[in-house]
Design an enzyme around this catalytic site. Structure first.
Site: not given
Length: 293
Positions: A160, A186
């Protein structure tokens, strides 16, 4: 006096004082006061008109004994006192409630189009923007290289942190002129508008270089990452899903060629029969795109 009041009534009826009140402008200073005054004024007008309409019946039934002009003055005074002041006060309170609801709705709409982790636009906002693009624009699909290994080694909190760091770089490079969205996991999507395709491609390359220079701190570790990107152009007659397919295939080629690089659709083989035909069949289309590593 009575003729004057009748003429005014005709004018006011022609202007429809009871028509729907425009609720725009509540976010401006004084907007609620303006709304309350409009409601108050229209309430007085309606009260006066209703009173004028009722006066002949009241006199006919001997329910009113005072002179007509004095009755009209009292009616106007009570209209302002009860209709104007009371409705204005209620409208002022209602105006605050309406403004709060409007602000809540605006904030809800913004949040529904925003990715909470990155602060970028989400997939919904991206899809809407993608469908609206016409020409003089490019689509970049960006993917973090070896992101799974970061999650496996350091945990999802580290992942994150990496996503947030890269999101900040993308916002700085592309600014507000271009739409930057997190598509999930991602993967990011950027719709670049204006300029030449070479200038738009240079921006994507700048983003790649900037990401390679940063590191995301997580506890005692410095996480250095890179990104790969595929870029395709919007052209007349080229459907958005085809543009996406070309950009995604270019990204696959960038990954397959060693990662940390940007590939344009011009690098792809023009002999691919499925993409060249702009295939409408989603199954064939995504079979042609392939899988990224």
């Amino acid at each position: 006096m009575s003729m004057f009041m009748k003429e005014q009534a005709v004018i006011l009826i022609g202007k429809r004082p009871w028509q729907q009140i425009d609720l725009k402008g509540f976010d401006r200073p004084g907007g609620i006061w303006s709304f309350a005054l409009r409601v108050s004024f229209r309430s007085v007008i309606i009260s006066c008109l209703a009173g004028l309409a009722a006066l002949p019946f009241l006199y006919a039934l001997d329910l009113v004994a005072i002179p007509f002009e004095e009755t009209v003055r009292l009616m106007v005074a009570f209209s302002w006192l009860f209709g104007g002041v009371l409705s204005g006060a209620l409208a002022f309170v209602a105006g605050h409630v309406i403004r709060d609801l409007m602000l809540s709705r605006t904030e809800f709409e913004r949040l529904s189009r925003t990715d909470t982790l990155s602060g970028l636009a989400n997939r919904r906002a991206f899809n809407e923007a993608l469908a609206a693009v016409e020409e003089d624009a490019s689509l970049a699909i960006i993917d973090i290289d070896r992101f799974k290994s970061i999650n496996d080694r350091f945990g999802h909190q580290a992942g994150d942190r990496v996503i947030q760091a890269i999101s900040s770089v993308l916002k700085e490079v592309f600014c507000d002129r271009h739409l930057v969205a997190r598509l999930g996991g991602e993967e990011f999507g950027v719709i670049l508008k204006g300029g030449t395709f070479a200038e738009r491609l240079a921006l994507v390359e700048q983003a790649r270089l900037r990401v390679a220079e940063i590191s995301a701190s997580y506890h005692q570790a410095q996480l250095c990452v890179t990104i790969s990107a595929g870029v395709a152009e919007f052209e007349p007659g080229k459907r958005p899903e085809i543009v996406y397919a070309w950009a995604d295939k270019a990204l696959y080629l960038a990954k397959d060629s060693g990662r940390n690089r940007v590939f344009h659709e011009q690098s792809l083989s023009v002999g691919d029969p499925v993409l060249a035909e702009h295939a409408p069949d989603d199954a064939r289309l995504f079979a042609a795109i392939g899988r990224r590593g």
